[in-house]
Design a protein around this motif. Structure first.
Motif, PDB file in Angstrom:
ATOM      1  N   TYR A  68      47.830  39.245  48.842  1.00 30.97           N
ATOM      2  CA  TYR A  68      46.678  39.122  48.806  1.00 30.97           C
ATOM      3  C   TYR A  68      46.036  40.458  48.219  1.00 30.97           C
ATOM      4  O   TYR A  68      45.007  40.403  47.486  1.00 30.97           O
ATOM      5  CB  TYR A  68      45.942  38.870  50.106  1.00 30.97           C
ATOM      6  N   LYS A  69      46.602  41.435  48.555  1.00 35.41           N
ATOM      7  CA  LYS A  69      46.352  43.070  48.080  1.00 35.41           C
ATOM      8  C   LYS A  69      46.371  42.778  46.522  1.00 35.41           C
ATOM      9  O   LYS A  69      45.401  43.476  46.084  1.00 35.41           O
ATOM     10  CB  LYS A  69      47.190  43.931  48.824  1.00 35.41           C
ATOM     11  N   MET A  70      47.534  42.364  46.093  1.00 35.06           N
ATOM     12  CA  MET A  70      47.623  42.416  44.691  1.00 35.06           C
ATOM     13  C   MET A  70      46.708  41.682  43.983  1.00 35.06           C
ATOM     14  O   MET A  70      46.149  41.924  43.003  1.00 35.06           O
ATOM     15  CB  MET A  70      49.043  42.143  44.285  1.00 35.06           C
ATOM     16  N   ILE A  71      46.416  40.387  44.498  1.00 32.81           N
ATOM     17  CA  ILE A  71      45.176  39.378  43.810  1.00 32.81           C
ATOM     18  C   ILE A  71      43.849  40.085  43.977  1.00 32.81           C
ATOM     19  O   ILE A  71      43.206  40.306  42.922  1.00 32.81           O
ATOM     20  CB  ILE A  71      45.074  38.150  44.691  1.00 32.81           C
ATOM     21  N   LYS A  72      43.513  40.977  45.063  1.00 31.01           N
ATOM     22  CA  LYS A  72      42.281  41.654  45.245  1.00 31.01           C
ATOM     23  C   LYS A  72      42.137  42.750  44.294  1.00 31.01           C
ATOM     24  O   LYS A  72      41.214  43.070  43.585  1.00 31.01           O
ATOM     25  CB  LYS A  72      42.144  42.111  46.701  1.00 31.01           C
ATOM     26  N   GLU A  73      43.324  43.541  43.979  1.00 26.85           N
ATOM     27  CA  GLU A  73      43.301  44.764  43.160  1.00 26.85           C
ATOM     28  C   GLU A  73      42.976  43.973  41.653  1.00 26.85           C
ATOM     29  O   GLU A  73      42.330  44.683  40.896  1.00 26.85           O
ATOM     30  CB  GLU A  73      44.432  45.482  43.264  1.00 26.85           C
ATOM     31  N   TYR A  74      43.638  42.983  41.255  1.00 25.89           N
ATOM     32  CA  TYR A  74      43.571  42.484  40.091  1.00 25.89           C
ATOM     33  C   TYR A  74      42.154  42.240  39.831  1.00 25.89           C
ATOM     34  O   TYR A  74      41.750  42.633  38.807  1.00 25.89           O
ATOM     35  CB  TYR A  74      44.458  41.370  39.837  1.00 25.89           C
ATOM     36  N   ILE A  75      41.492  41.407  40.522  1.00 25.27           N
ATOM     37  CA  ILE A  75      40.349  40.837  40.403  1.00 25.27           C
ATOM     38  C   ILE A  75      39.249  42.184  40.537  1.00 25.27           C
ATOM     39  O   ILE A  75      38.281  42.348  39.491  1.00 25.27           O
ATOM     40  CB  ILE A  75      39.524  39.873  41.740  1.00 25.27           C
ATOM     41  N   GLU A  76      39.449  43.089  41.207  1.00 25.94           N
ATOM     42  CA  GLU A  76      38.545  44.345  41.071  1.00 25.94           C
ATOM     43  C   GLU A  76      38.708  45.166  39.835  1.00 25.94           C
ATOM     44  O   GLU A  76      37.823  45.624  39.225  1.00 25.94           O
ATOM     45  CB  GLU A  76      38.949  45.213  42.317  1.00 25.94           C
ATOM     46  N   ALA A  77      39.967  45.196  39.245  1.00 27.56           N
ATOM     47  CA  ALA A  77      40.466  45.854  37.938  1.00 27.56           C
ATOM     48  C   ALA A  77      39.697  45.033  36.815  1.00 27.56           C
ATOM     49  O   ALA A  77      38.936  45.584  35.891  1.00 27.56           O
ATOM     50  CB  ALA A  77      41.640  46.074  37.891  1.00 27.56           C
ATOM     51  N   LYS A  78      39.701  43.932  37.153  1.00 25.87           N
ATOM     52  CA  LYS A  78      39.359  43.035  35.781  1.00 25.87           C
ATOM     53  C   LYS A  78      37.666  42.589  35.773  1.00 25.87           C
ATOM     54  O   LYS A  78      37.028  42.473  34.909  1.00 25.87           O
ATOM     55  CB  LYS A  78      39.875  41.652  35.441  1.00 25.87           C
ATOM     56  N   TYR A  79      37.368  42.188  36.889  1.00 27.31           N
ATOM     57  CA  TYR A  79      35.872  41.656  37.191  1.00 27.31           C
ATOM     58  C   TYR A  79      34.984  42.766  37.572  1.00 27.31           C
ATOM     59  O   TYR A  79      33.714  42.793  37.784  1.00 27.31           O
ATOM     60  CB  TYR A  79      35.881  40.508  37.970  1.00 27.31           C
ATOM     61  N   GLY A  80      35.521  43.742  38.290  1.00 32.04           N
ATOM     62  CA  GLY A  80      34.705  44.841  38.637  1.00 32.04           C
ATOM     63  C   GLY A  80      34.079  44.790  40.224  1.00 32.04           C
ATOM     64  O   GLY A  80      32.838  45.367  40.610  1.00 32.04           O
ATOM     65  N   PHE A  81      34.373  43.587  40.992  1.00 29.72           N
ATOM     66  CA  PHE A  81      33.716  43.452  42.169  1.00 29.72           C
ATOM     67  C   PHE A  81      35.211  43.183  43.107  1.00 29.72           C
ATOM     68  O   PHE A  81      35.973  42.665  42.832  1.00 29.72           O
ATOM     69  CB  PHE A  81      32.876  42.476  42.058  1.00 29.72           C
ATOM     70  N   LYS A  82      34.772  43.368  44.392  1.00 28.85           N
ATOM     71  CA  LYS A  82      35.593  43.327  45.469  1.00 28.85           C
ATOM     72  C   LYS A  82      35.608  41.528  46.096  1.00 28.85           C
ATOM     73  O   LYS A  82      34.475  41.205  46.103  1.00 28.85           O
ATOM     74  CB  LYS A  82      35.598  44.144  46.687  1.00 28.85           C
ATOM     75  N   VAL A  83      36.680  41.193  46.380  1.00 32.65           N
ATOM     76  CA  VAL A  83      36.720  39.917  47.148  1.00 32.65           C
ATOM     77  C   VAL A  83      37.525  39.781  48.431  1.00 32.65           C
ATOM     78  O   VAL A  83      38.532  40.739  48.418  1.00 32.65           O
ATOM     79  CB  VAL A  83      37.279  38.821  46.050  1.00 32.65           C
ATOM     80  N   HIS A  84      36.791  39.064  49.340  1.00 33.55           N
ATOM     81  CA  HIS A  84      37.562  38.909  50.640  1.00 33.55           C
ATOM     82  C   HIS A  84      38.798  37.845  50.799  1.00 33.55           C
ATOM     83  O   HIS A  84      38.745  37.018  49.784  1.00 33.55           O
ATOM     84  CB  HIS A  84      36.512  38.448  51.686  1.00 33.55           C
ATOM     85  N   THR A  85      39.926  38.357  51.640  1.00 32.26           N
ATOM     86  CA  THR A  85      40.916  37.661  51.462  1.00 32.26           C
ATOM     87  C   THR A  85      40.453  36.009  52.049  1.00 32.26           C
ATOM     88  O   THR A  85      41.268  35.251  51.873  1.00 32.26           O
ATOM     89  CB  THR A  85      41.989  38.065  52.552  1.00 32.26           C
ATOM     90  N   THR A  86      39.517  35.781  52.840  1.00 29.92           N
ATOM     91  CA  THR A  86      39.009  34.676  53.370  1.00 29.92           C
ATOM     92  C   THR A  86      38.768  33.854  51.822  1.00 29.92           C
ATOM     93  O   THR A  86      39.132  32.456  51.938  1.00 29.92           O
ATOM     94  CB  THR A  86      37.763  34.411  53.851  1.00 29.92           C
ATOM     95  N   TYR A  87      38.111  34.265  51.063  1.00 31.37           N
ATOM     96  CA  TYR A  87      37.749  33.489  49.832  1.00 31.37           C
ATOM     97  C   TYR A  87      39.129  33.129  49.054  1.00 31.37           C
ATOM     98  O   TYR A  87      39.289  32.161  48.442  1.00 31.37           O
ATOM     99  CB  TYR A  87      37.112  34.315  48.806  1.00 31.37           C
ATOM    100  N   ILE A  88      40.187  34.034  48.993  1.00 27.80           N
ATOM    101  CA  ILE A  88      41.239  33.597  48.423  1.00 27.80           C
ATOM    102  C   ILE A  88      42.186  32.583  48.912  1.00 27.80           C
ATOM    103  O   ILE A  88      42.702  31.743  48.674  1.00 27.80           O
ATOM    104  CB  ILE A  88      42.169  34.963  48.180  1.00 27.80           C
ATOM    105  N   ALA A  89      42.060  32.540  50.597  1.00 28.87           N
ATOM    106  CA  ALA A  89      42.709  31.506  51.182  1.00 28.87           C
ATOM    107  C   ALA A  89      41.843  30.230  51.107  1.00 28.87           C
ATOM    108  O   ALA A  89      42.660  29.277  50.826  1.00 28.87           O
ATOM    109  CB  ALA A  89      42.577  31.810  52.632  1.00 28.87           C
ATOM    110  N   GLU A  90      40.481  30.232  50.765  1.00 26.77           N
ATOM    111  CA  GLU A  90      39.758  28.998  50.552  1.00 26.77           C
ATOM    112  C   GLU A  90      40.450  28.293  49.204  1.00 26.77           C
ATOM    113  O   GLU A  90      40.534  27.104  49.412  1.00 26.77           O
ATOM    114  CB  GLU A  90      38.450  29.206  50.606  1.00 26.77           C
TER     115      GLU A  90
END
Length: 107
Positions: A44-66
């Motif tokens: 999940y950490k790798m997915i969060k870092e990818y989204i933050e680098a590409k789109y510029g905002f942070k996402v919570h792990t709950t959203y990834i799980a959903e």
């Protein structure tokens, strides 16, 4: 059966690596080893870092799980998970999370 007995006989094997007749080429060993190499585990950490680098905002792990749950992907059971949400969450990051999952080859 496993035992502490000493073996009855021993076979010594000598293998030479390199180029030439009767030698095992190193290129074939590297190719075969690559086939047995396990895939990198995407966290999940790798997915969060990818989204933050590409789109510029942070996402919570709950959203990834959903998003993973909606896509039918396996997820671990969380001890604090809720059986049914009181109201469905609408978040604009579903497409960005799906993009990240596609980037890592999960979808």
């Amino acid at each position: 059966m496993l035992s502490h007995k000493k073996p009855d006989s021993v076979i010594n094997v000598k293998v030479e690596f390199g180029e030439g007749e009767g030698k095992v080429p190193l290129d074939n060993i590297a190719k075969r080893a690559e086939a047995y190499k396990p895939k990198e585990c995407v966290t999940y950490k790798m997915i969060k870092e990818y989204i933050e680098a590409k789109y510029g905002f942070k996402v919570h792990t709950t959203y990834i799980a959903e998003v993973k749950r909606e896509s039918g992907l396996p997820i671990y059971d969380a001890p604090n998970a809720v059986e049914e949400l009181k109201r469905p969450r609408k978040h604009p990051t579903a497409e960005t999370i799906k993009d990240a999952l596609k980037h890592f080859g999960i979808i």
